[in-house]
Design a protein around this motif. Structure first.
Motif, PDB file in Angstrom:
ATOM      1  N   MET A  23      14.281  22.226  43.234  1.00  0.00           N
ATOM      2  CA  MET A  23      13.219  21.269  42.960  1.00  0.00           C
ATOM      3  C   MET A  23      13.258  20.793  41.508  1.00  0.00           C
ATOM      4  O   MET A  23      13.886  21.418  40.670  1.00  0.00           O
ATOM      5  N   GLY A  24      12.586  19.693  41.227  1.00  0.00           N
ATOM      6  CA  GLY A  24      12.571  19.223  39.851  1.00  0.00           C
ATOM      7  C   GLY A  24      11.828  17.940  39.576  1.00  0.00           C
ATOM      8  O   GLY A  24      10.846  17.941  38.829  1.00  0.00           O
ATOM      9  N   PRO A  25      12.258  16.788  40.123  1.00  0.00           N
ATOM     10  CA  PRO A  25      11.662  15.503  39.739  1.00  0.00           C
ATOM     11  C   PRO A  25      10.146  15.429  39.872  1.00  0.00           C
ATOM     12  O   PRO A  25       9.470  14.920  38.968  1.00  0.00           O
ATOM     13  N   SER A  26       9.605  15.931  40.955  1.00  0.00           N
ATOM     14  CA  SER A  26       8.154  15.845  41.127  1.00  0.00           C
ATOM     15  C   SER A  26       7.414  16.785  40.181  1.00  0.00           C
ATOM     16  O   SER A  26       6.232  16.580  39.909  1.00  0.00           O
ATOM     17  N   TRP A  27       8.106  17.801  39.672  1.00  0.00           N
ATOM     18  CA  TRP A  27       7.476  18.696  38.704  1.00  0.00           C
ATOM     19  C   TRP A  27       7.278  17.998  37.363  1.00  0.00           C
ATOM     20  O   TRP A  27       6.371  18.354  36.601  1.00  0.00           O
ATOM     21  N   VAL A  28       8.120  17.022  37.071  1.00  0.00           N
ATOM     22  CA  VAL A  28       7.915  16.233  35.854  1.00  0.00           C
ATOM     23  C   VAL A  28       6.648  15.391  36.021  1.00  0.00           C
ATOM     24  O   VAL A  28       5.821  15.291  35.107  1.00  0.00           O
ATOM     25  N   ARG A 220      18.734  13.117  38.821  1.00  0.00           N
ATOM     26  CA  ARG A 220      19.260  14.287  39.532  1.00  0.00           C
ATOM     27  C   ARG A 220      20.319  13.893  40.563  1.00  0.00           C
ATOM     28  O   ARG A 220      20.847  14.748  41.266  1.00  0.00           O
ATOM     29  N   GLU A 221      20.584  12.599  40.685  1.00  0.00           N
ATOM     30  CA  GLU A 221      21.554  12.057  41.635  1.00  0.00           C
ATOM     31  C   GLU A 221      21.176  12.377  43.081  1.00  0.00           C
ATOM     32  O   GLU A 221      22.030  12.567  43.936  1.00  0.00           O
ATOM     33  N   TRP A 222      19.860  12.402  43.339  1.00  0.00           N
ATOM     34  CA  TRP A 222      19.401  12.597  44.710  1.00  0.00           C
ATOM     35  C   TRP A 222      19.583  11.307  45.497  1.00  0.00           C
ATOM     36  O   TRP A 222      19.374  10.203  44.978  1.00  0.00           O
ATOM     37  N   THR A 223      19.964  11.450  46.745  1.00  0.00           N
ATOM     38  CA  THR A 223      20.113  10.320  47.651  1.00  0.00           C
ATOM     39  C   THR A 223      19.253  10.564  48.881  1.00  0.00           C
ATOM     40  O   THR A 223      18.494  11.536  48.947  1.00  0.00           O
ATOM     41  N   ILE A 224      19.414   9.712  49.848  1.00  0.00           N
ATOM     42  CA  ILE A 224      18.643   9.835  51.076  1.00  0.00           C
ATOM     43  C   ILE A 224      18.910  11.171  51.781  1.00  0.00           C
ATOM     44  O   ILE A 224      18.087  11.667  52.558  1.00  0.00           O
ATOM     45  N   ASP A 225      20.052  11.787  51.478  1.00  0.00           N
ATOM     46  CA  ASP A 225      20.393  13.074  52.090  1.00  0.00           C
ATOM     47  C   ASP A 225      19.499  14.203  51.586  1.00  0.00           C
ATOM     48  O   ASP A 225      19.429  15.261  52.205  1.00  0.00           O
ATOM     49  N   TYR A 227      16.248  14.045  51.376  1.00  0.00           N
ATOM     50  CA  TYR A 227      14.891  13.676  51.778  1.00  0.00           C
ATOM     51  C   TYR A 227      14.003  14.899  51.980  1.00  0.00           C
ATOM     52  O   TYR A 227      12.860  14.951  51.523  1.00  0.00           O
ATOM     53  N   GLY A 228      14.523  15.910  52.691  1.00  0.00           N
ATOM     54  CA  GLY A 228      13.749  17.122  52.921  1.00  0.00           C
ATOM     55  C   GLY A 228      13.443  17.856  51.630  1.00  0.00           C
ATOM     56  O   GLY A 228      12.312  18.310  51.400  1.00  0.00           O
ATOM     57  N   LEU A 229      14.436  17.986  50.762  1.00  0.00           N
ATOM     58  CA  LEU A 229      14.244  18.628  49.462  1.00  0.00           C
ATOM     59  C   LEU A 229      13.199  17.892  48.646  1.00  0.00           C
ATOM     60  O   LEU A 229      12.311  18.508  48.033  1.00  0.00           O
ATOM     61  N   ALA A 230      13.285  16.563  48.615  1.00  0.00           N
ATOM     62  CA  ALA A 230      12.340  15.767  47.836  1.00  0.00           C
ATOM     63  C   ALA A 230      10.915  15.895  48.380  1.00  0.00           C
ATOM     64  O   ALA A 230       9.945  15.883  47.615  1.00  0.00           O
ATOM     65  N   THR A 231      10.785  16.032  49.698  1.00  0.00           N
ATOM     66  CA  THR A 231       9.466  16.199  50.311  1.00  0.00           C
ATOM     67  C   THR A 231       8.840  17.522  49.888  1.00  0.00           C
ATOM     68  O   THR A 231       7.653  17.580  49.528  1.00  0.00           O
ATOM     69  N   VAL A 232       9.622  18.601  49.921  1.00  0.00           N
ATOM     70  CA  VAL A 232       9.126  19.905  49.487  1.00  0.00           C
ATOM     71  C   VAL A 232       8.803  19.881  47.998  1.00  0.00           C
ATOM     72  O   VAL A 232       7.809  20.471  47.545  1.00  0.00           O
ATOM     73  N   ASP A 233       9.606  19.182  47.227  1.00  0.00           N
ATOM     74  CA  ASP A 233       9.389  19.046  45.796  1.00  0.00           C
ATOM     75  C   ASP A 233       8.007  18.448  45.519  1.00  0.00           C
ATOM     76  O   ASP A 233       7.257  18.946  44.669  1.00  0.00           O
ATOM     77  N   VAL A 234       7.655  17.391  46.251  1.00  0.00           N
ATOM     78  CA  VAL A 234       6.353  16.746  46.090  1.00  0.00           C
ATOM     79  C   VAL A 234       5.225  17.689  46.495  1.00  0.00           C
ATOM     80  O   VAL A 234       4.230  17.847  45.772  1.00  0.00           O
ATOM     81  N   GLY A 235       5.366  18.329  47.655  1.00  0.00           N
ATOM     82  CA  GLY A 235       4.310  19.211  48.137  1.00  0.00           C
ATOM     83  C   GLY A 235       4.062  20.388  47.212  1.00  0.00           C
ATOM     84  O   GLY A 235       2.905  20.740  46.925  1.00  0.00           O
ATOM     85  N   ALA A 236       5.136  21.024  46.730  1.00  0.00           N
ATOM     86  CA  ALA A 236       4.989  22.208  45.890  1.00  0.00           C
ATOM     87  C   ALA A 236       4.380  21.872  44.537  1.00  0.00           C
ATOM     88  O   ALA A 236       3.543  22.618  44.010  1.00  0.00           O
TER      89      ALA A 236
END
Length: 447
Positions: A23-28, A220-225, A227-236
């Protein structure tokens, strides 16, 4: 970008443990949300209105998570910065409005947050606040220009975690009234509480948080792949960490503090004689950590948007972007010399953010339901986004009404002018969407 819509997936079963380490981007974004401006609104709400605004505090965590989810979805589906997407699919004028909106909101916030960080640092160490302003500005400039986004993300993760622990721990040394707290979950806004409510919500649903998300994910070079990681990042980060932070601060102040003219540092100092020095120091250290982490996250927002609009790179590999980072960091130093009590300034800063946020939400919803993305937004996502737009617009309108009733001074007049321009822009954008929607449907039909 030609990506199959099947690449957009939900959280993979059994992948939570794997996601936690990435995780990372949403923590910023969470570091900015869990800042001293939000704390000021929470302290003001608890000290002035007891538990009455607890429902707004809880709502802010869910609203913040929804706003970041929509911003995350836009960033992953386009794999571009939001300004470039707006310029291509809405128009250059609209892109400049978005940039100006974010830069003004972030710039004003930066000065006031630096004032808070310097004041708290001075209270803890005994050294002059002005000196601390210069020190923190130099640390920001060196860290950001040298290491860029990764420096911000690392600091955000560490400080947000520490701040949440500090404030949750304070709940164990402060007596909470469960019955009164439960009553605060019933929606109502007491007289004079509109600005504070707007400030609480503005801390979670803020234009800087919404606009920065596509850039932090690109860093972080995140792509559509992912998506699940980014969703958990936001929730956490937004729902769990930010939610715990907000509720803990509010319950502490609502339970033991009752002072209409309370200051942010004064809130910490008042806890000492009431419930012990442990609560005082936990609160003071939490405030300092929140201020410093927010400074780092907020500093990167204007450079991201300006660089994207000018066609520059948005990493420190581009010397022009690096110069923007260092310049904005150094320009925050004068904030330590503003003087005056920061509590009212912080609440007004968040209210300013609330005034500018409906336009950003409207932009995201416009793009998520246009040809900018390969997969249209879901009905549930649109309902959540429209609810955010209505609530943030309503709170912004209440704030404007209270300012008018209280009388217009230069500062509130500038805020009202800012809000009026963006209000017109938001209505115009909605009209543009309605006008363009039929042709968008025709263009999207297969030949």
């Amino acid at each position: 970008m030609n990506r199959p819509t099947t690449a957009v997936t939900a959280v993979r079963e059994g992948a939570i443990g794997e996601y936690l380490g990435k995780m990372g981007p949403s923590w910023v974004a969470g570091a900015i949300a869990a800042g001293p401006a939000t704390m000021a609104s929470l302290v003001t709400a608890g000290a002035q209105f007891d538990y009455a605004l607890l429902w707004v505090v809880v709502l802010s965590a869910f609203a913040g998570a929804m706003a970041q989810y929509l911003a995350m979805r836009l960033g992953l589906l386009t794999e571009r910065g939001i300004v470039a997407v707006v310029e291509d699919h809405v128009g250059e004028w609209w892109a400049w409005v978005l940039v100006a909106d974010a830069v003004i909101a972030a710039g004003v916030a930066q000065l006031v947050i630096m004032n808070t960080a310097a004041t708290v640092s001075a209270s803890i160490t005994g050294f002059d606040a002005g000196l601390w302003g210069v020190v923190w500005a130099l640390v920001l400039a060196a860290g950001l220009a040298g290491r860029g986004y990764r420096f911000v993300e690392l600091v955000a993760k560490l400080l947000v975690t520490a701040v949440v622990i500090a404030f949750v721990a304070s709940l164990f040394v402060v007596p909470i009234d469960p019955g009164a707290a439960a009553g605060g979950l019933v929606p109502s806004i007491p007289g004079g509480g509109a600005v504070v409510a707007a400030g609480i919500l503005g801390g979670a649903v803020h234009i800087t948080l919404i606009t920065m998300h596509s850039y932090t994910m690109r860093a972080r070079e995140w792509t559509i792949d992912e998506y699940g990681l980014a969703t958990v990042d936001v929730g956490a980060s937004m729902l769990v960490a930010f939610g715990a932070y907000s509720v803990a601060i509010f319950l502490v102040t609502a339970s033991v503090l009752s002072e209409p003219n309370l200051t942010t540092v004064g809130a910490a100092e008042a806890l000492g004689p009431l419930v012990g020095t442990s609560a005082e120091w936990l609160f003071l250290l939490g405030l300092g950590g929140a201020a410093i982490s927010t400074l780092g996250g907020n500093t990167i927002v204007p450079p991201f948007l300006l660089a994207d609009k000018l066609g520059w790179g948005t990493t420190v590999a581009d010397s022009r972007y690096r110069a923007l980072l260092a310049g904005f960091a150094l320009l925050s130093a004068p904030g330590a010399f503003i003087g005056g009590e920061v509590l009212g300034q912080l609440v007004l800063v968040l209210a300013l953010g609330t005034v500018g946020t409906p336009f950003a939400i409207a932009v995201v919803l416009y793009l998520l339901n246009s040809g900018a993305v390969p997969e249209a937004n879901s009905t549930l996502g649109n309902i959540g986004g429209l609810a955010l737009l209505v609530v943030s617009s309503g709170l912004a309108a209440n704030f404007v009404r209270e300012q008018v009733n209280a009388g217009i001074d230069p500062l509130s007049g500038a805020v009202l002018t800012f809000g009026g321009i963006l209000g017109i822009a938001t209505v115009a954008l909605v009209g543009k969407y309605i006008h363009d929607r039929p042709s968008a449907r025709i263009d999207s039909e297969p030949a």
